[in-house]
Design a protein around this motif. Structure first.
Motif, PDB file in Angstrom:
ATOM      1  N   ALA A   1       0.817  -1.210   0.000  1.00 22.42           N
ATOM      2  CA  ALA A   1       0.000   0.000   0.000  1.00 22.42           C
ATOM      3  C   ALA A   1       0.855   1.265   0.000  1.00 22.42           C
ATOM      4  N   ALA A   2       1.987   1.208   0.696  1.00 24.42           N
ATOM      5  CA  ALA A   2       2.830   2.397   0.820  1.00 24.42           C
ATOM      6  C   ALA A   2       3.798   2.564  -0.338  1.00 24.42           C
ATOM      7  N   TRP A   3       4.410   1.446  -0.780  1.00 24.78           N
ATOM      8  CA  TRP A   3       5.532   1.536  -1.692  1.00 24.78           C
ATOM      9  C   TRP A   3       5.275   0.923  -3.073  1.00 24.78           C
ATOM     10  N   GLY A   4       4.298   0.056  -3.183  1.00 24.23           N
ATOM     11  CA  GLY A   4       3.981  -0.485  -4.499  1.00 24.23           C
ATOM     12  C   GLY A   4       4.420  -1.911  -4.748  1.00 24.23           C
ATOM     13  N   ASP A   5       5.444  -2.398  -4.077  1.00 21.43           N
ATOM     14  CA  ASP A   5       5.911  -3.771  -4.277  1.00 21.43           C
ATOM     15  C   ASP A   5       6.682  -4.202  -3.042  1.00 21.43           C
ATOM     16  N   ASP A   6       6.122  -5.129  -2.287  1.00 22.61           N
ATOM     17  CA  ASP A   6       6.737  -5.509  -1.016  1.00 22.61           C
ATOM     18  C   ASP A   6       8.106  -6.137  -1.204  1.00 22.61           C
ATOM     19  N   GLN A   7       8.243  -7.043  -2.157  1.00 16.74           N
ATOM     20  CA  GLN A   7       9.510  -7.755  -2.294  1.00 16.74           C
ATOM     21  C   GLN A   7      10.622  -6.858  -2.799  1.00 16.74           C
ATOM     22  N   ARG A   8      10.312  -5.976  -3.719  1.00 18.09           N
ATOM     23  CA  ARG A   8      11.357  -5.075  -4.214  1.00 18.09           C
ATOM     24  C   ARG A   8      11.827  -4.133  -3.114  1.00 18.09           C
ATOM     25  N   VAL A   9      10.883  -3.606  -2.339  1.00 15.34           N
ATOM     26  CA  VAL A   9      11.246  -2.692  -1.255  1.00 15.34           C
ATOM     27  C   VAL A   9      12.117  -3.389  -0.224  1.00 15.34           C
ATOM     28  N   LEU A  10      11.714  -4.593   0.192  1.00 13.63           N
ATOM     29  CA  LEU A  10      12.463  -5.296   1.227  1.00 13.63           C
ATOM     30  C   LEU A  10      13.854  -5.672   0.741  1.00 13.63           C
ATOM     31  N   ARG A  11      13.935  -6.128  -0.495  1.00 12.18           N
ATOM     32  CA  ARG A  11      15.246  -6.518  -1.038  1.00 12.18           C
ATOM     33  C   ARG A  11      16.203  -5.332  -1.057  1.00 12.18           C
ATOM     34  N   VAL A  12      15.726  -4.176  -1.492  1.00 11.21           N
ATOM     35  CA  VAL A  12      16.585  -2.990  -1.564  1.00 11.21           C
ATOM     36  C   VAL A  12      16.875  -2.457  -0.170  1.00 11.21           C
ATOM     37  N   ALA A  13      15.877  -2.511   0.724  1.00 15.68           N
ATOM     38  CA  ALA A  13      16.094  -2.032   2.094  1.00 15.68           C
ATOM     39  C   ALA A  13      17.176  -2.835   2.800  1.00 15.68           C
ATOM     40  N   ALA A  14      17.286  -4.126   2.443  1.00 22.63           N
ATOM     41  CA  ALA A  14      18.295  -4.985   3.070  1.00 22.63           C
ATOM     42  C   ALA A  14      19.712  -4.563   2.718  1.00 22.63           C
ATOM     43  N   GLN A  15      19.881  -3.795   1.662  1.00 18.16           N
ATOM     44  CA  GLN A  15      21.221  -3.341   1.285  1.00 18.16           C
ATOM     45  C   GLN A  15      21.378  -1.825   1.437  1.00 18.16           C
ATOM     46  N   THR A  16      20.424  -1.207   2.130  1.00 15.71           N
ATOM     47  CA  THR A  16      20.472   0.241   2.361  1.00 15.71           C
ATOM     48  C   THR A  16      20.854   0.524   3.805  1.00 15.71           C
ATOM     49  N   ASN A  17      21.751   1.475   3.998  1.00 15.53           N
ATOM     50  CA  ASN A  17      22.077   1.940   5.340  1.00 15.53           C
ATOM     51  C   ASN A  17      20.979   2.907   5.754  1.00 15.53           C
ATOM     52  N   VAL A  18      19.988   2.390   6.482  1.00 12.50           N
ATOM     53  CA  VAL A  18      18.805   3.191   6.785  1.00 12.50           C
ATOM     54  C   VAL A  18      19.093   4.303   7.786  1.00 12.50           C
ATOM     55  N   ALA A  19      20.275   4.321   8.372  1.00  7.90           N
ATOM     56  CA  ALA A  19      20.664   5.423   9.249  1.00  7.90           C
ATOM     57  C   ALA A  19      21.301   6.569   8.479  1.00  7.90           C
ATOM     58  N   ASP A  20      21.502   6.390   7.189  1.00  6.60           N
ATOM     59  CA  ASP A  20      22.181   7.387   6.364  1.00  6.60           C
ATOM     60  C   ASP A  20      21.204   7.950   5.331  1.00  6.60           C
ATOM     61  N   PRO A  21      20.737   9.194   5.492  1.00  6.39           N
ATOM     62  CA  PRO A  21      19.790   9.776   4.531  1.00  6.39           C
ATOM     63  C   PRO A  21      20.303   9.751   3.100  1.00  6.39           C
ATOM     64  N   ASP A  22      21.608   9.916   2.923  1.00  9.23           N
ATOM     65  CA  ASP A  22      22.167   9.909   1.565  1.00  9.23           C
ATOM     66  C   ASP A  22      22.016   8.523   0.916  1.00  9.23           C
TER      67      ASP A  22
END
Length: 521
Positions: free
Chosen positions: A73-94
């Motif tokens: 509902a928020a992002w459009g595709d659960d699996q794509r979001v989770l996969r990319v989030a797993a390789q994102t430093n979520v503490a770093d806005p950049d």
């Protein structure tokens, strides 16, 4: 094997469903587990803590599919979001701006891209990660308890995504307040992900960037000092076999009679994937239990049939909610993804010695006598009695639930439709008759006031609606109460049950068989 089943074997196989649901390659949870175990031993921990790290890493993503509805509902595709989030430093806005958002919005229309970007920049979007981590951790922790793991694993899973600096979800724990097995599992999960993306150099860079902010700096230092050797644990031999070779002593087993407990827990996880499938696995299992007795299935076959019914849709976790929640007709490619969920179920179960005997029946519950089913397109000669019962029960129960593309059928309408399937030569007549008899003979649900958590009848109604994804205003409208009253009910329910997320409450509703209860006042 002794008198019981090894939990490492059971959960190793089922962890593949969690990988696929997270958009990750199969066996990544196993590789993370191997890394975490080697790291814990390198740190000189006692085997009891090594064991907790082992299971925490293996089940790190077990609760994430419970939030798929909100994620789509928020992002459009659960699996794509989770996969990319797993390789994102979520503490770093950049890194969020440079890694997460471009990947999540790739391929979207300009309007959808703008919507997602606005959401990401909004307070609600910034809060989404907190709500996701809170819910997934609550579900993971409860699942660990339900499958027979100890309080150490349950706690570690609840705290594994906390940040070292105390600024992370779900509870803002800081430093050594966070369970050590959870800190190890978090570092191992990041190591496994970046190892797959770029090898040991990428792992060292990623872990150092997170050190002291998200990750325990002492753990990062230990890991990076011997990164190549520790990562080699994930590449030596077959991960499935290595998982059992490195399992800490004493090996954890559950009695064979308690295999059902694990099946119930993972059946609930599959049902939590969408609000429309809550209670499906348990409902189908009740039907096949009674139908199998009516058709005089032998005890062993009936027992395996019940387990197959509980686990029959575990492969649903592997398919994006973009498919499951589409309100209109599926495209050919989307339909193919939906059909593949039973293939995933069969192959996931087949990887475990304990679950392999269930795989074929579980993977065939969408087959039809005339060969029109999936995924095999098997015909009548290939469908044993257990498959025929499960196919009829699954079809009937699914018809009695809402789906995005249609409302639920009433019991009589569903029964008529099941009979039409028999007349058309797709379902077995004896199996369908036994299922319909079971549906008609199902005992009425309890109407007393002795409900789990001390919930009142009205609170049961509200809890079911919250679990299904309704907002407070929608609950108020549906129950004809004020929005403020609905909000008070929700707050009281969370306090009584001891959770703080929709996903955690949904799992409580499943675990205590409150789906579809007719509450008393």
């Amino acid at each position: 094997m002794g008198a019981g089943f090894r939990l490492g074997d059971l959960l190793g196989g089922l962890s593949i469903a969690c990988d696929l649901g997270f958009g990750l390659p199969p066996e990544e949870a196993m590789r993370s587990c191997l890394i975490a175990t080697a790291l814990a031993r390198r740190m000189g921990l006692p085997e009891s803590e090594v064991s907790d790290a082992y299971y925490t890493a293996l089940l790190m993503h077990v609760g994430c599919s419970a939030l798929s509805h909100e994620t789509v509902a928020a992002w459009g595709d659960d699996q794509r979001v989770l996969r990319v989030a797993a390789q994102t430093n979520v503490a770093d806005p950049d890194d969020i701006a440079g890694t997460l958002l471009p990947a999540v919005t790739a391929g979207l229309s300009p309007a959808d891209r703008a919507r997602v970007e606005r959401f990401a920049a909004s307070p609600e979007g910034q809060e989404f990660g907190h709500r996701f981590d809170t819910g997934s951790c609550e579900v993971a922790s409860a699942t660990a308890r339900r499958v027979g793991l100890g309080s150490g694993v349950a706690r570690a899973l609840k705290e594994a995504v906390e940040w070292w600096n105390g600024q992370g979800p779900p509870d803002g724990l800081r430093g050594e307040e966070i369970a050590l097995p959870g800190r190890i599992a978090r570092a191992a999960a990041d190591a496994a992900r970046f190892d797959a993306l770029g090898g040991s150099e990428a792992v060292v860079v990623a872990l150092k960037a997170r050190s002291g902010v998200i990750l325990d700096p002492a753990i990062v230092e230990t890991f990076t000092a011997d990164a190549d050797e520790l990562l080699a644990e994930a590449h030596t031999g077959d991960p499935r076999e290595r998982l059992l070779e490195v399992e800490p002593e004493p090996v954890r087993e559950i009695p064979r009679a308690e295999l059902r407990r694990v099946a119930v827990a993972f059946g609930d996880l599959a049902d939590l994937k969408t609000p429309w499938t809550h209670g499906h696995s348990a409902g189908v299992t009740k039907l096949v239990r009674t139908a199998a007795k009516s058709l005089r299935l032998d005890e062993q076959s009936a027992g395996r049939l019940e387990l197959s019914a509980l686990l029959g849709d575990v492969g649903r976790i592997a398919v994006s909610n973009v498919v499951w929640e589409k309100p209109g007709p599926l495209t050919a490619a989307e339909w193919e993804q939906a059909r593949m969920h039973v293939y995933h179920t069969e192959r996931i179960l087949a990887t475990s010695d304990a679950l392999a005997p269930l795989a074929r029946v579980a993977g065939m519950h969408h087959e039809r006598l005339d060969g029109s089913g999936y995924y095999r397109g098997a015909g009548a000669r290939e469908l044993p009695a257990a498959v025929r019962i499960l196919a009829a029960a699954d079809a009937f129960h699914a018809m009695t639930q809402d789906r995005p593309h249609r409302p639920a059928f009433g019991a009589e309408q569903a029964a008529d439709e099941l009979r039409r399937e028999v007349s058309a030569g797709r379902l077995d007549g004896d199996a369908a008759a036994a299922v319909l008899e079971a549906a008609g003979a199902a005992p009425r649900r309890r109407r007393d006031n002795l409900r789990p958590g001390g919930l009142s009848g009205r609170e049961v109604e509200v809890a079911r609606l919250v679990a299904a994804g309704y907002s407070n205003p929608e609950i108020a409208a549906r129950l004809v109460i004020s929005r403020r009253t609905a909000e008070h009910h929700v707050q009281h329910i969370y306090a009584k049950v001891g959770v703080s997320s929709r996903a955690g409450l949904a799992l409580f509703v499943h675990e205590h068989d409150l789906i579809g209860e007719s509450p008393a006042g």
